[in-house]
Write an enzyme that holds these catalytic residues in place. Sequence first.
Site, short mmCIF file in Angstrom:
data_model
loop_
_atom_site.label_atom_id
_atom_site.label_comp_id
_atom_site.label_asym_id
_atom_site.label_seq_id
_atom_site.Cartn_x
_atom_site.Cartn_y
_atom_site.Cartn_z
N ASP A 38 -18.11 -12.13 9.16
CA ASP A 38 -18.34 -13.37 8.50
C ASP A 38 -19.89 -13.61 9.08
OD1 ASP A 38 -15.88 -13.96 7.74
OD2 ASP A 38 -15.50 -14.93 9.59
N GLY A 39 -20.42 -12.86 9.97
CA GLY A 39 -22.04 -13.22 10.14
C GLY A 39 -22.78 -12.66 9.14
N ALA A 58 -16.16 -25.73 4.11
CA ALA A 58 -16.34 -24.25 4.39
C ALA A 58 -16.62 -23.96 5.89
CB ALA A 58 -17.37 -23.65 3.54
N THR A 79 -13.42 -24.65 9.61
CA THR A 79 -12.39 -23.61 9.88
C THR A 79 -13.20 -22.69 11.19
OG1 THR A 79 -12.72 -22.15 8.33
CG2 THR A 79 -10.82 -23.59 8.24
N ALA A 80 -14.60 -22.97 11.31
CA ALA A 80 -15.25 -22.13 12.19
C ALA A 80 -15.51 -22.91 13.54
CB ALA A 80 -16.67 -21.75 11.50
N ASN A 133 -16.34 -25.67 14.07
CA ASN A 133 -15.77 -27.07 14.02
C ASN A 133 -14.29 -27.01 14.59
OD1 ASN A 133 -15.48 -30.09 13.09
ND2 ASN A 133 -13.94 -28.90 11.86
N LEU A 134 -13.45 -26.18 14.11
CA LEU A 134 -12.27 -26.14 14.38
C LEU A 134 -12.17 -25.90 16.07
CD1 LEU A 134 -9.24 -26.10 13.86
CD2 LEU A 134 -9.39 -23.68 13.03
N SER A 135 -13.06 -24.93 16.55
CA SER A 135 -13.01 -24.66 17.97
C SER A 135 -13.41 -25.80 18.74
CB SER A 135 -14.13 -23.44 18.29
OG SER A 135 -13.64 -22.30 17.57
#
Length: 256
Positions: A45-46, A153, A156-157, A159-161
């Site tokens: 993803d990076g 988008a 789920t990155a 922000n979710l953590s």
Amino acid sequence: MSGNLHIHFTTNGSPEANTAADRLIARYEQAPLKSADVVVALGGDGLMLQTLHRVMKTGIPVYGMNFGSVGFMMNGFSEDDLQQRLEAVQRTRIFPLSMQVLDTSGKTQVALALNEVSLFRSTYQAAKIQIIVDGETRLDELICDGVLLSTPAGSTAYNLSAHGPILPIEAQLLALTPISPFRPRRWRGAILSNHAEVRFITREAEKRPVSAVADNVEFQNVLEVTVKEDRTHGVTLLFDPGTSLEERVLSEQFRF
């Protein structure tokens, strides 16, 4: 997309990804980026984020194949029938956030974020941040490790953590999420319109320095950060049928 597509391959530099790229180039040829119909990114993803930023001004879509750890934005790897796979893809268009930063030296800088804009404390002391939405102060003082504003988008990155909400990919919304809030302790953030302009003002900036990050671009010692969606830029991600980003975001909400 139709016909014999001109493909530009890029990798995250790992031996596995580089070896796969060599095989793919031998089979499908390497097109220069400026004349490519599609970019195929081999990594995680990076690398996908880096590649999307790289092609943002060109309009070239990006198809990822996973050679990373999570690979949320990537497809599975296969050498076979790549042209046919690229003909059958599902497309997702996403737009970045524009971050304008004023630092303690008086310098103003700008960056774009496809996932999120984040503010972080830079020392052992908690940050104190005022939050203004569309010109109105909504939180006079958030005492925290930081705060972020996420696109659908990016929801789920990180922000979710940070216990922020997952947003449907096509939702015209942004997620405003605190990072380890101390006061007000029970504030869990807000869901905002994607038309909102969010302004963060740091308190006691010299004593409590704060950095601001747009995806992988970081600025130190910020005084003010203004964030809003930028519809003049955009990128297109490509996914195999049945594995669209919309479907992945939906499925993420049912994980335990």
